[in-house]
Design a protein around this motif. Structure first.
Motif, PDB file in Angstrom:
ATOM      1  N   ASP A   1     -23.109 -71.428  18.161  1.00  0.00           N
ATOM      2  CA  ASP A   1     -24.355 -72.459  17.829  1.00  0.00           C
ATOM      3  C   ASP A   1     -25.545 -72.230  18.378  1.00  0.00           C
ATOM      4  OD1 ASP A   1     -23.016 -74.152  15.621  1.00  0.00           O
ATOM      5  OD2 ASP A   1     -21.857 -74.887  17.286  1.00  0.00           O
ATOM      6  N   VAL A   2     -25.377 -71.168  19.354  1.00  0.00           N
ATOM      7  CA  VAL A   2     -26.481 -70.970  20.494  1.00  0.00           C
ATOM      8  C   VAL A   2     -26.963 -69.308  20.249  1.00  0.00           C
ATOM      9  CG1 VAL A   2     -27.407 -71.040  22.659  1.00  0.00           C
ATOM     10  CG2 VAL A   2     -25.794 -72.775  22.029  1.00  0.00           C
ATOM     11  N   ASP A   3     -28.159 -69.157  20.255  1.00  0.00           N
ATOM     12  CA  ASP A   3     -28.573 -67.763  20.185  1.00  0.00           C
ATOM     13  C   ASP A   3     -29.743 -67.564  21.305  1.00  0.00           C
ATOM     14  OD1 ASP A   3     -29.219 -65.136  19.387  1.00  0.00           O
ATOM     15  OD2 ASP A   3     -30.998 -65.797  18.318  1.00  0.00           O
ATOM     16  N   VAL A   4     -29.399 -66.556  21.998  1.00  0.00           N
ATOM     17  CA  VAL A   4     -30.289 -66.205  23.249  1.00  0.00           C
ATOM     18  C   VAL A   4     -31.143 -65.058  23.189  1.00  0.00           C
ATOM     19  CG1 VAL A   4     -30.476 -66.225  25.603  1.00  0.00           C
ATOM     20  CG2 VAL A   4     -28.798 -67.721  24.811  1.00  0.00           C
ATOM     21  N   LYS A   5     -32.197 -64.903  23.178  1.00  0.00           N
ATOM     22  CA  LYS A   5     -33.070 -63.612  23.258  1.00  0.00           C
ATOM     23  C   LYS A   5     -34.245 -63.792  24.116  1.00  0.00           C
ATOM     24  CE  LYS A   5     -35.062 -64.856  18.809  1.00  0.00           C
ATOM     25  NZ  LYS A   5     -35.172 -64.462  17.328  1.00  0.00           N
ATOM     26  N   VAL A   6     -34.561 -62.542  24.284  1.00  0.00           N
ATOM     27  CA  VAL A   6     -36.160 -62.314  25.204  1.00  0.00           C
ATOM     28  C   VAL A   6     -36.888 -61.464  24.323  1.00  0.00           C
ATOM     29  CG1 VAL A   6     -36.994 -61.302  27.177  1.00  0.00           C
ATOM     30  CG2 VAL A   6     -34.744 -62.088  27.303  1.00  0.00           C
ATOM     31  N   LEU A   7     -38.345 -62.053  24.017  1.00  0.00           N
ATOM     32  CA  LEU A   7     -39.118 -61.407  23.251  1.00  0.00           C
ATOM     33  C   LEU A   7     -40.482 -61.400  24.222  1.00  0.00           C
ATOM     34  CD1 LEU A   7     -38.657 -62.683  19.657  1.00  0.00           C
ATOM     35  CD2 LEU A   7     -38.183 -60.484  20.594  1.00  0.00           C
ATOM     36  N   LYS A   8     -41.123 -60.193  24.463  1.00  0.00           N
ATOM     37  CA  LYS A   8     -42.352 -60.219  25.066  1.00  0.00           C
ATOM     38  C   LYS A   8     -42.391 -60.920  26.539  1.00  0.00           C
ATOM     39  CE  LYS A   8     -45.322 -59.147  21.223  1.00  0.00           C
ATOM     40  NZ  LYS A   8     -46.348 -59.393  20.447  1.00  0.00           N
ATOM     41  N   GLY A   9     -41.423 -61.072  27.320  1.00  0.00           N
ATOM     42  CA  GLY A   9     -41.411 -61.627  28.655  1.00  0.00           C
ATOM     43  C   GLY A   9     -41.070 -63.071  28.343  1.00  0.00           C
ATOM     44  N   VAL A  10     -40.759 -63.509  27.230  1.00  0.00           N
ATOM     45  CA  VAL A  10     -40.460 -65.160  27.108  1.00  0.00           C
ATOM     46  C   VAL A  10     -38.695 -65.232  26.608  1.00  0.00           C
ATOM     47  CG1 VAL A  10     -41.029 -67.040  25.898  1.00  0.00           C
ATOM     48  CG2 VAL A  10     -42.729 -65.612  26.426  1.00  0.00           C
ATOM     49  N   VAL A  11     -38.072 -66.181  27.190  1.00  0.00           N
ATOM     50  CA  VAL A  11     -36.921 -66.424  26.927  1.00  0.00           C
ATOM     51  C   VAL A  11     -36.570 -67.572  25.827  1.00  0.00           C
ATOM     52  CG1 VAL A  11     -34.385 -67.166  27.702  1.00  0.00           C
ATOM     53  CG2 VAL A  11     -35.996 -65.942  29.199  1.00  0.00           C
ATOM     54  N   TYR A  12     -36.056 -67.267  24.396  1.00  0.00           N
ATOM     55  CA  TYR A  12     -35.706 -68.262  23.476  1.00  0.00           C
ATOM     56  C   TYR A  12     -34.153 -68.381  23.433  1.00  0.00           C
ATOM     57  CZ  TYR A  12     -40.414 -66.701  21.882  1.00  0.00           C
ATOM     58  OH  TYR A  12     -41.773 -66.487  21.992  1.00  0.00           O
ATOM     59  N   ILE A  13     -34.289 -69.738  23.532  1.00  0.00           N
ATOM     60  CA  ILE A  13     -32.786 -70.202  23.347  1.00  0.00           C
ATOM     61  C   ILE A  13     -32.898 -71.264  22.029  1.00  0.00           C
ATOM     62  CG2 ILE A  13     -30.810 -71.842  24.377  1.00  0.00           C
ATOM     63  CD1 ILE A  13     -32.183 -71.172  27.096  1.00  0.00           C
ATOM     64  N   SER A  14     -32.195 -70.709  20.868  1.00  0.00           N
ATOM     65  CA  SER A  14     -32.252 -71.353  19.819  1.00  0.00           C
ATOM     66  C   SER A  14     -30.749 -72.090  19.385  1.00  0.00           C
ATOM     67  CB  SER A  14     -32.316 -70.414  18.522  1.00  0.00           C
ATOM     68  OG  SER A  14     -32.479 -70.961  17.364  1.00  0.00           O
ATOM     69  N   LEU A  15     -30.896 -73.512  19.161  1.00  0.00           N
ATOM     70  CA  LEU A  15     -29.885 -74.359  19.192  1.00  0.00           C
ATOM     71  C   LEU A  15     -29.633 -74.970  17.636  1.00  0.00           C
ATOM     72  CD1 LEU A  15     -30.330 -76.404  22.505  1.00  0.00           C
ATOM     73  CD2 LEU A  15     -28.923 -74.394  21.994  1.00  0.00           C
ATOM     74  N   SER A  16     -28.451 -75.030  17.140  1.00  0.00           N
ATOM     75  CA  SER A  16     -28.415 -75.209  15.587  1.00  0.00           C
ATOM     76  C   SER A  16     -28.547 -76.747  15.631  1.00  0.00           C
ATOM     77  CB  SER A  16     -27.120 -74.641  15.041  1.00  0.00           C
ATOM     78  OG  SER A  16     -25.638 -75.321  15.620  1.00  0.00           O
ATOM     79  N   ASP A  17     -29.103 -77.457  14.395  1.00  0.00           N
ATOM     80  CA  ASP A  17     -28.924 -78.784  14.600  1.00  0.00           C
ATOM     81  C   ASP A  17     -27.573 -79.445  14.252  1.00  0.00           C
ATOM     82  OD1 ASP A  17     -28.871 -78.024  11.749  1.00  0.00           O
ATOM     83  OD2 ASP A  17     -29.798 -79.914  10.997  1.00  0.00           O
ATOM     84  N   ASN A  18     -26.633 -78.862  13.941  1.00  0.00           N
ATOM     85  CA  ASN A  18     -25.201 -79.210  13.542  1.00  0.00           C
ATOM     86  C   ASN A  18     -24.337 -79.542  14.943  1.00  0.00           C
ATOM     87  OD1 ASN A  18     -25.531 -79.156  10.625  1.00  0.00           O
ATOM     88  ND2 ASN A  18     -24.576 -76.974  10.626  1.00  0.00           N
ATOM     89  N   MET A  19     -24.891 -78.676  15.804  1.00  0.00           N
ATOM     90  CA  MET A  19     -24.292 -78.974  17.165  1.00  0.00           C
ATOM     91  C   MET A  19     -25.188 -79.898  17.928  1.00  0.00           C
ATOM     92  SD  MET A  19     -24.872 -78.087  20.561  1.00  0.00           S
ATOM     93  CE  MET A  19     -26.078 -76.715  20.663  1.00  0.00           C
ATOM     94  N   LEU A  20     -26.471 -79.990  17.859  1.00  0.00           N
ATOM     95  CA  LEU A  20     -27.289 -80.680  18.437  1.00  0.00           C
ATOM     96  C   LEU A  20     -27.334 -82.207  18.197  1.00  0.00           C
ATOM     97  CD1 LEU A  20     -28.825 -80.254  21.151  1.00  0.00           C
ATOM     98  CD2 LEU A  20     -30.894 -79.484  19.679  1.00  0.00           C
ATOM     99  N   TYR A  21     -27.494 -82.498  17.077  1.00  0.00           N
ATOM    100  CA  TYR A  21     -27.788 -83.912  16.735  1.00  0.00           C
ATOM    101  C   TYR A  21     -26.795 -84.479  15.683  1.00  0.00           C
ATOM    102  CZ  TYR A  21     -32.148 -81.828  17.897  1.00  0.00           C
ATOM    103  OH  TYR A  21     -33.352 -81.389  18.235  1.00  0.00           O
ATOM    104  N   LYS A  22     -26.802 -85.706  15.828  1.00  0.00           N
ATOM    105  CA  LYS A  22     -25.833 -86.683  14.779  1.00  0.00           C
ATOM    106  C   LYS A  22     -26.401 -86.143  13.526  1.00  0.00           C
ATOM    107  CE  LYS A  22     -24.898 -90.258  18.338  1.00  0.00           C
ATOM    108  NZ  LYS A  22     -24.954 -91.628  18.605  1.00  0.00           N
ATOM    109  N   SER A  23     -25.446 -86.263  12.510  1.00  0.00           N
ATOM    110  CA  SER A  23     -25.806 -85.925  11.055  1.00  0.00           C
ATOM    111  C   SER A  23     -27.061 -86.937  10.600  1.00  0.00           C
ATOM    112  CB  SER A  23     -24.472 -86.245  10.187  1.00  0.00           C
ATOM    113  OG  SER A  23     -24.690 -86.105   8.935  1.00  0.00           O
ATOM    114  N   GLY A  24     -28.035 -86.190  10.050  1.00  0.00           N
ATOM    115  CA  GLY A  24     -29.118 -86.794   9.461  1.00  0.00           C
ATOM    116  C   GLY A  24     -29.858 -87.418  10.419  1.00  0.00           C
ATOM    117  N   SER A  25     -30.066 -87.119  11.677  1.00  0.00           N
ATOM    118  CA  SER A  25     -30.666 -88.158  12.831  1.00  0.00           C
ATOM    119  C   SER A  25     -31.147 -87.291  13.852  1.00  0.00           C
ATOM    120  CB  SER A  25     -29.624 -88.897  13.466  1.00  0.00           C
ATOM    121  OG  SER A  25     -30.037 -89.559  14.589  1.00  0.00           O
ATOM    122  N   TYR A  26     -31.975 -87.987  14.558  1.00  0.00           N
ATOM    123  CA  TYR A  26     -32.600 -86.940  15.838  1.00  0.00           C
ATOM    124  C   TYR A  26     -31.955 -87.721  17.062  1.00  0.00           C
ATOM    125  CZ  TYR A  26     -35.374 -91.422  16.044  1.00  0.00           C
ATOM    126  OH  TYR A  26     -35.855 -92.566  16.102  1.00  0.00           O
TER     127      TYR A  26
END
Length: 286
Positions: free
Chosen positions: A142-167
């Motif tokens: 559920d987590v994707d980590v990459k480095v682009l042009k000196g910047v670190v991007y951590i991408s988190l899926s909404d299924n893992m991060l939030y309650k269903s249909g909520s913020y």
């Protein structure tokens, strides 16, 4: 006769009572909406500021790379000139000495720029490795980590991060966020932008007008979790929403929409780390 008068009066009182309840509910909803609208505008302003800062960082990195290429070309030109002088018949030793000094200054500056870029790249690689090693195999799905042009991007899926249909942040997300928060706190010279993204399916919930609102509210939830639950300095955090307008996959498929519903934690070096090097050319001897 009195009974006939009493019955209509009861209907009138009941109607007035219902009207009062409806007005009160309307005012409560209007107040909630106004608060959400004000919070959304504030988050959008912060997000635009972070977008500008991120663009400046990327420009600074590109500027470093361009200066390195320019200085290398200049050093080659100076070396060619020196070779020409050495091969010509007895050109003055003063000119040769001057060329040597210029080449040495240029090479020193090139090395300074290369070292600065390598240091930034190395820090980002260490940060990325530390984070990925701390995550479990389940979390890595559920987590994707990459480095682009000196910047670190951590991408988190909404299924893992939030309650269903909520913020609202889900319970299972707290363990993952705690690991990310530790990395953020270890690298305290970096700023952090939390960026919410959605698919293009319209949202239909009370007090959430559209995907802009949803993405901004989700980003704000992550910011507040990092601040309140894991003690990350709020001065380093910015929340922003990009709605459905920054897709990474095709929204025409379920798999593509799932990839687009994500929250990105973007970790960037602070601008003042670059300012000491940009524009500092080698000093010339008088």
């Amino acid at each position: 006769m009195k009974l006939k008068l009493i019955v209509p009066m009861l209907f009138i009182v009941a109607a007035i009572g219902q009207s009062c309840v409806s007005t009160k509910k309307y005012k409560e909803l209007q107040s909630n909406y106004n608060q959400l609208d004000s919070a959304n505008r504030n988050m959008k302003r912060k997000y635009l500021t972070s977008e500008r800062n991120l663009a400046v960082v990327n420009n600074r990195v590109q500027s470093l790379e361009e200066q390195i290429a320019s200085e290398r070309a200049s050093a080659k030109s100076l070396q060619d000139a020196l070779d020409k002088c050495l091969n010509s018949s007895n050109q003055g030793n003063v000119n040769i000495s001057k060329l040597v000094d210029e080449i040495n200054r240029s090479n020193k500056y090139i090395q300074q720029l290369v070292n600065a870029k390598n240091k930034s790249d190395s820090l980002n690689m260490v940060l990325t490795n530390n984070l990925t090693r701390s995550l479990s195999q389940q979390e890595m799905r559920d987590v994707d980590v990459k480095v682009l042009k000196g910047v670190v991007y951590i991408s988190l899926s909404d299924n893992m991060l939030y309650k269903s249909g909520s913020y609202e942040i889900s319970d299972r997300a707290n363990e993952t966020l705690s690991k990310i928060a530790k990395i953020i706190m270890d690298y305290n010279n970096y700023d952090v932008l939390i960026e919410g993204n959605t698919d293009n399916v319209p949202i239909s919930q009370k007090n959430i007008r559209n995907n802009w609102d949803l993405s901004a509210l989700r980003a704000s939830s992550v910011v507040q979790a990092l601040q309140n639950n894991f003690n990350v300095d709020p001065k380093r955090l910015t929340a922003g929403g990009r709605g459905e307008y920054n897709p990474v996959a095709d929204n025409s498929t379920d798999a593509g929409r799932a990839k687009n519903r994500r929250t990105e934690i973007i970790i960037t070096p602070k601008l003042d780390q670059f300012m000491d090097l940009i524009g500092k050319a080698p000093e010339e001897k008088q």
